[in-house]
Motif scaffolding. Structure first.
Motif, PDB file in Angstrom:
ATOM      1  N   SER A 233       0.826  -1.211   0.000  1.00  0.00           N
ATOM      2  CA  SER A 233       0.000   0.000   0.000  1.00  0.00           C
ATOM      3  C   SER A 233       0.854   1.252   0.000  1.00  0.00           C
ATOM      4  CB  SER A 233      -0.938  -0.006   1.212  1.00  0.00           C
ATOM      5  OG  SER A 233      -1.765  -1.152   1.201  1.00  0.00           O
ATOM      6  N   ILE A 234       1.906   1.235   0.811  1.00  0.00           N
ATOM      7  CA  ILE A 234       2.784   2.409   0.881  1.00  0.00           C
ATOM      8  C   ILE A 234       3.499   2.618  -0.448  1.00  0.00           C
ATOM      9  CG2 ILE A 234       4.834   3.361   2.005  1.00  0.00           C
ATOM     10  CD1 ILE A 234       3.929   1.906   4.566  1.00  0.00           C
ATOM     11  N   LEU A 235       3.998   1.532  -1.058  1.00  0.00           N
ATOM     12  CA  LEU A 235       4.697   1.656  -2.344  1.00  0.00           C
ATOM     13  C   LEU A 235       3.753   2.140  -3.444  1.00  0.00           C
ATOM     14  CD1 LEU A 235       6.932  -1.567  -2.357  1.00  0.00           C
ATOM     15  CD2 LEU A 235       7.654   0.811  -1.988  1.00  0.00           C
ATOM     16  N   PHE A 236       2.513   1.653  -3.449  1.00  0.00           N
ATOM     17  CA  PHE A 236       1.559   2.099  -4.479  1.00  0.00           C
ATOM     18  C   PHE A 236       1.251   3.585  -4.325  1.00  0.00           C
ATOM     19  CE2 PHE A 236      -2.790   2.723  -6.014  1.00  0.00           C
ATOM     20  CZ  PHE A 236      -2.642   2.278  -7.324  1.00  0.00           C
ATOM     21  N   VAL A 237       1.076   4.024  -3.109  1.00  0.00           N
ATOM     22  CA  VAL A 237       0.802   5.456  -2.887  1.00  0.00           C
ATOM     23  C   VAL A 237       1.983   6.301  -3.350  1.00  0.00           C
ATOM     24  CG1 VAL A 237       0.403   7.200  -1.116  1.00  0.00           C
ATOM     25  CG2 VAL A 237      -0.816   5.025  -1.018  1.00  0.00           C
ATOM     26  N   ILE A 238       3.191   5.828  -3.070  1.00  0.00           N
ATOM     27  CA  ILE A 238       4.382   6.580  -3.490  1.00  0.00           C
ATOM     28  C   ILE A 238       4.472   6.631  -5.011  1.00  0.00           C
ATOM     29  CG2 ILE A 238       6.905   6.585  -3.469  1.00  0.00           C
ATOM     30  CD1 ILE A 238       6.770   5.375  -0.663  1.00  0.00           C
ATOM     31  N   LEU A 239       4.220   5.496  -5.682  1.00  0.00           N
ATOM     32  CA  LEU A 239       4.278   5.466  -7.146  1.00  0.00           C
ATOM     33  C   LEU A 239       3.229   6.388  -7.767  1.00  0.00           C
ATOM     34  CD1 LEU A 239       4.847   1.654  -7.824  1.00  0.00           C
ATOM     35  CD2 LEU A 239       6.492   3.510  -8.126  1.00  0.00           C
ATOM     36  N   VAL A 240       2.015   6.377  -7.208  1.00  0.00           N
ATOM     37  CA  VAL A 240       0.954   7.238  -7.747  1.00  0.00           C
ATOM     38  C   VAL A 240       1.312   8.706  -7.564  1.00  0.00           C
ATOM     39  CG1 VAL A 240      -1.450   7.925  -7.429  1.00  0.00           C
ATOM     40  CG2 VAL A 240      -0.849   5.510  -7.491  1.00  0.00           C
ATOM     41  N   LYS A 241       1.903   9.040  -6.409  1.00  0.00           N
ATOM     42  CA  LYS A 241       2.296  10.429  -6.171  1.00  0.00           C
ATOM     43  C   LYS A 241       3.426  10.863  -7.100  1.00  0.00           C
ATOM     44  CE  LYS A 241      -0.493  11.456  -2.768  1.00  0.00           C
ATOM     45  NZ  LYS A 241      -1.510  12.532  -2.891  1.00  0.00           N
ATOM     46  N   CYS A 242       4.376   9.966  -7.319  1.00  0.00           N
ATOM     47  CA  CYS A 242       5.536  10.326  -8.152  1.00  0.00           C
ATOM     48  C   CYS A 242       5.216  10.239  -9.639  1.00  0.00           C
ATOM     49  CB  CYS A 242       6.723   9.410  -7.815  1.00  0.00           C
ATOM     50  SG  CYS A 242       7.331   9.587  -6.124  1.00  0.00           S
ATOM     51  N   PHE A 243       4.360   9.322 -10.027  1.00  0.00           N
ATOM     52  CA  PHE A 243       4.027   9.119 -11.448  1.00  0.00           C
ATOM     53  C   PHE A 243       2.511   9.197 -11.615  1.00  0.00           C
ATOM     54  CE2 PHE A 243       7.859   6.684 -10.441  1.00  0.00           C
ATOM     55  CZ  PHE A 243       8.760   7.242 -11.349  1.00  0.00           C
ATOM     56  N   PRO A 244       1.963  10.380 -11.856  1.00  0.00           N
ATOM     57  CA  PRO A 244       0.499  10.524 -12.002  1.00  0.00           C
ATOM     58  C   PRO A 244      -0.061   9.768 -13.205  1.00  0.00           C
ATOM     59  CG  PRO A 244       1.557  12.650 -11.613  1.00  0.00           C
ATOM     60  CD  PRO A 244       2.652  11.670 -11.878  1.00  0.00           C
ATOM     61  N   ILE A 245       0.816   9.430 -14.164  1.00  0.00           N
ATOM     62  CA  ILE A 245       0.338   8.727 -15.346  1.00  0.00           C
ATOM     63  C   ILE A 245      -0.279   7.380 -14.974  1.00  0.00           C
ATOM     64  CG2 ILE A 245       2.584   7.669 -15.768  1.00  0.00           C
ATOM     65  CD1 ILE A 245       0.008   8.821 -18.389  1.00  0.00           C
ATOM     66  N   ILE A 246       0.190   6.779 -13.863  1.00  0.00           N
ATOM     67  CA  ILE A 246      -0.349   5.483 -13.438  1.00  0.00           C
ATOM     68  C   ILE A 246      -1.821   5.631 -13.067  1.00  0.00           C
ATOM     69  CG2 ILE A 246      -0.157   3.667 -11.702  1.00  0.00           C
ATOM     70  CD1 ILE A 246       2.816   4.213 -11.571  1.00  0.00           C
ATOM     71  N   ARG A 247      -2.137   6.684 -12.343  1.00  0.00           N
ATOM     72  CA  ARG A 247      -3.535   6.900 -11.956  1.00  0.00           C
ATOM     73  C   ARG A 247      -4.398   7.169 -13.184  1.00  0.00           C
ATOM     74  NH1 ARG A 247      -6.375  11.478 -10.944  1.00  0.00           N
ATOM     75  NH2 ARG A 247      -4.489  12.728 -11.135  1.00  0.00           N
ATOM     76  N   ARG A 248      -3.883   7.945 -14.130  1.00  0.00           N
ATOM     77  CA  ARG A 248      -4.674   8.249 -15.322  1.00  0.00           C
ATOM     78  C   ARG A 248      -4.885   7.008 -16.177  1.00  0.00           C
ATOM     79  NH1 ARG A 248      -1.505  13.052 -15.347  1.00  0.00           N
ATOM     80  NH2 ARG A 248      -0.117  12.178 -16.926  1.00  0.00           N
ATOM     81  N   LEU A 249      -3.844   6.179 -16.280  1.00  0.00           N
ATOM     82  CA  LEU A 249      -4.008   4.957 -17.055  1.00  0.00           C
ATOM     83  C   LEU A 249      -5.038   4.034 -16.420  1.00  0.00           C
ATOM     84  CD1 LEU A 249      -0.312   4.155 -18.054  1.00  0.00           C
ATOM     85  CD2 LEU A 249      -2.122   5.048 -19.506  1.00  0.00           C
ATOM     86  N   ALA A 250      -5.002   3.950 -15.087  1.00  0.00           N
ATOM     87  CA  ALA A 250      -5.978   3.111 -14.390  1.00  0.00           C
ATOM     88  C   ALA A 250      -7.395   3.641 -14.588  1.00  0.00           C
ATOM     89  CB  ALA A 250      -5.633   3.043 -12.894  1.00  0.00           C
ATOM     90  N   GLN A 251      -7.542   4.968 -14.518  1.00  0.00           N
ATOM     91  CA  GLN A 251      -8.863   5.557 -14.735  1.00  0.00           C
ATOM     92  C   GLN A 251      -9.326   5.340 -16.164  1.00  0.00           C
ATOM     93  OE1 GLN A 251      -8.333   9.618 -13.565  1.00  0.00           O
ATOM     94  NE2 GLN A 251      -8.493   9.191 -11.380  1.00  0.00           N
ATOM     95  N   ASN A 252      -8.421   5.502 -17.116  1.00  0.00           N
ATOM     96  CA  ASN A 252      -8.794   5.285 -18.517  1.00  0.00           C
ATOM     97  C   ASN A 252      -9.196   3.835 -18.766  1.00  0.00           C
ATOM     98  OD1 ASN A 252      -8.258   7.948 -19.098  1.00  0.00           O
ATOM     99  ND2 ASN A 252      -6.152   7.558 -19.752  1.00  0.00           N
TER     100      ASN A 252
END
Length: 527
Positions: free
Chosen positions: A167-186
């Motif tokens: 959970s901590i690593l995923f939050v860090i990745l999402v904060k550092c790389f917003p593209i991950i969140r956008r890809l997941a939303q898309n």
């Protein structure tokens, strides 16, 4: 006893009883409470008429808590305080009292099971893990229970640690790389998007939405079709293709549209170079697939595509590859408008000569193809005319042969000139050449068609008057099949001028124009 004379504790007990049994009969309630010495649990048992086992169980509970109840009754709160606890006991509602009174055995069983869960399944408890079991409790457990508890902790602790770290690593990745969140939303958006949508319909919906929110005048000429159709048109017409990838969730989307797409210099650049403009929303499957194909990582974006050729040195000389549509410029994210226009204009000016050359070559190839097609068409038409002419010539030759054969057959079948007095008609005919021929025909045995045949034989120079010009073959057979000979003239009487029909069924003696004598003239139908 009148309820007016009750003590505060009795009044409170009466109120609790009435609320639990949901009754308004005060006299009946007073009678039951007085018979049970104002013991609430006993009164409830008397009211619900439980089984003897339940009565015994509740008596044990009542005896064990009688001292505590008396202490509470001695310190009954005021009417205002009593309203805070409707059941009469802080933290205990009337439904809890009723449940404990009706089935205490089942309630104790549930409590003991909950205690077991709290003791052996610490991860199901909302209490602090360290407080679930004390050292003294663990020491008192049986050996089997200790083993089960230790195995649970061995399984639970690694899973808990892995979950927390992930959970901590995923939050860090999402904060550092917003593209991950956008890809997941898309990706989630594409799953919920209905299938079977027409790309033209999707493009029209985007254009309508864009014009409604941004470009009300409709100055931008968007391509109304899918991404693959836009690529095909750009290749076919050798045009620049500019793809705009829109993301409504991006903070810079509105500013990008207003500052760049609606800029007058930008629109003028597209119009001057006839750039094909296509747009796609990355929240739709069409736009998302185009984004992946164009390798876009930041939105909003502009991608310029153009046909390009490459040269290669070979032993036989320099060879040029066929034109291929390639990405020549990517503009990702919001950047100054002047920089966007400068980058696009640089690539357009660089590749414009290549596109002009490609279009010129294609036009020349198309012109050559059209010329060849016209030449082939003219050749085919000429060939068809020649074939039709030859066919007509063959048919005409065959027709003449059949006519000649028919005339030769009629010549062989022609009867001698009739000389019996009173049985013949003398027919005189003036030919178109001015010559005059004469013959006596039998009134009853020869018909009007025989007169036409005699004139045709003279015109075809098979006979002269009545004398054959060639030997007559009496063995000539008639034409195969039926034939209707077409005479190219009419015979008309002179005075009065009446047409004599060619009829094989009318004897000459029955026609007034030729019997007893006839003076006819030939009128040619085809000059």
């Amino acid at each position: 006893m009148n309820h007016v004379n009750l003590t505060p504790s009795q009044r409170q007990t009466l109120t609790q009883y009435l609320s639990i049994v949901q009754s308004s009969d005060t006299q009946e309630a007073l009678a039951i409470l007085e018979s049970t010495h104002w013991n609430l649990e006993t009164a409830l048992i008397s009211h619900y008429e439980t089984t003897p086992h339940a009565n015994d169980r509740l008596n044990l509970i009542s005896n064990s808590t009688s001292s505590q109840r008396n202490a509470v009754n001695d310190n009954v709160p005021s009417q205002a305080e009593a309203s805070t606890f409707p059941g009469g006991f802080p933290g205990m509602s009337s439904s809890n009292i009723e449940r404990e009174a009706i089935n205490p055995a089942a309630n104790n069983t549930t409590r003991s099971f909950s205690d077991v869960i709290q003791r052996y399944l610490p991860f199901l408890s909302s209490i602090d893990i360290t407080s679930n079991i004390r050292n003294s409790d663990f020491a008192t457990l049986e050996t089997q229970s200790k083993v089960i508890y230790i195995i649970q902790w061995i399984i639970y602790v690694p899973v808990l640690i892995t979950y927390q770290v992930s959970s901590i690593l995923f939050v860090i990745l999402v904060k550092c790389f917003p593209i991950i969140r956008r890809l997941a939303q898309n990706r989630l958006g594409r799953k919920s998007e209905p299938t079977g949508l027409n790309p033209v319909q999707t493009a029209n919906e985007f254009i309508s939405s864009f014009q409604r929110y941004y470009d009300r005048t409709g100055e931008l000429d968007w391509f109304e079709g899918g991404y693959s159709n836009a690529l095909y048109v750009a290749k076919r017409d050798a045009r620049f293709l500019l793809c705009y990838l829109h993301s409504a969730e991006h903070d810079d989307a509105d500013e990008f549209v207003k500052e760049i797409l609606l800029n007058e210099q930008f629109k003028l650049l597209l119009k001057e170079h006839n750039v094909l403009l296509w747009a796609g929303d990355v929240e739709k499957s069409e736009g998302y697939q185009a984004s992946n194909a164009l390798e876009i990582m930041k939105y909003p974006s502009l991608v310029l595509l153009s046909l390009k050729t490459s040269t290669q040195e070979t032993p036989s000389g320099t060879t040029t590859s066929s034109p291929k549509l390639s990405v020549v410029s990517r503009i990702q994210g919001l950047i100054p408008t002047e920089k966007v226009i400068r980058r696009l204009k640089t690539q357009i000016d660089k590749l414009q000569p290549t596109l002009i050359t490609i279009r010129t070559e294609r036009q020349q190839a198309e012109l050559s193809r059209m010329i060849r097609q016209q030449q082939d068409q003219a050749y085919q038409e000429s060939l068809a005319k020649d074939q039709a002419r030859e066919t007509a010539k063959q048919e005409e030759l065959l027709k003449q042969q059949r006519k000649k054969g028919w005339l030769e057959w009629k010549l062989s079948q022609m009867k001698p000139e009739c000389t019996t007095p009173g049985q013949f008609s003398r027919i005189a005919v003036r030919l178109p050449s001015g010559a005059r021929i004469q013959r006596c025909f039998s009134k009853n045995e020869e018909t009007l068609e025989d007169i036409y045949t005699w004139v045709e034989l003279n015109l075809q120079e098979l006979i002269a008057g009545n004398e054959p010009l060639q030997a007559i073959d009496s063995n000539v057979s008639g034409p195969a099949g039926s034939i209707e000979y077409q005479f190219g003239f009419n015979l008309n009487s002179i005075m009065p001028r009446v047409k004599i029909d060619c009829d094989a069924t009318v004897p000459i003696g029955q026609c007034n124009g030729v019997s007893p004598n006839g003076n006819l003239v030939v009128e040619m139908l085809y000059q």
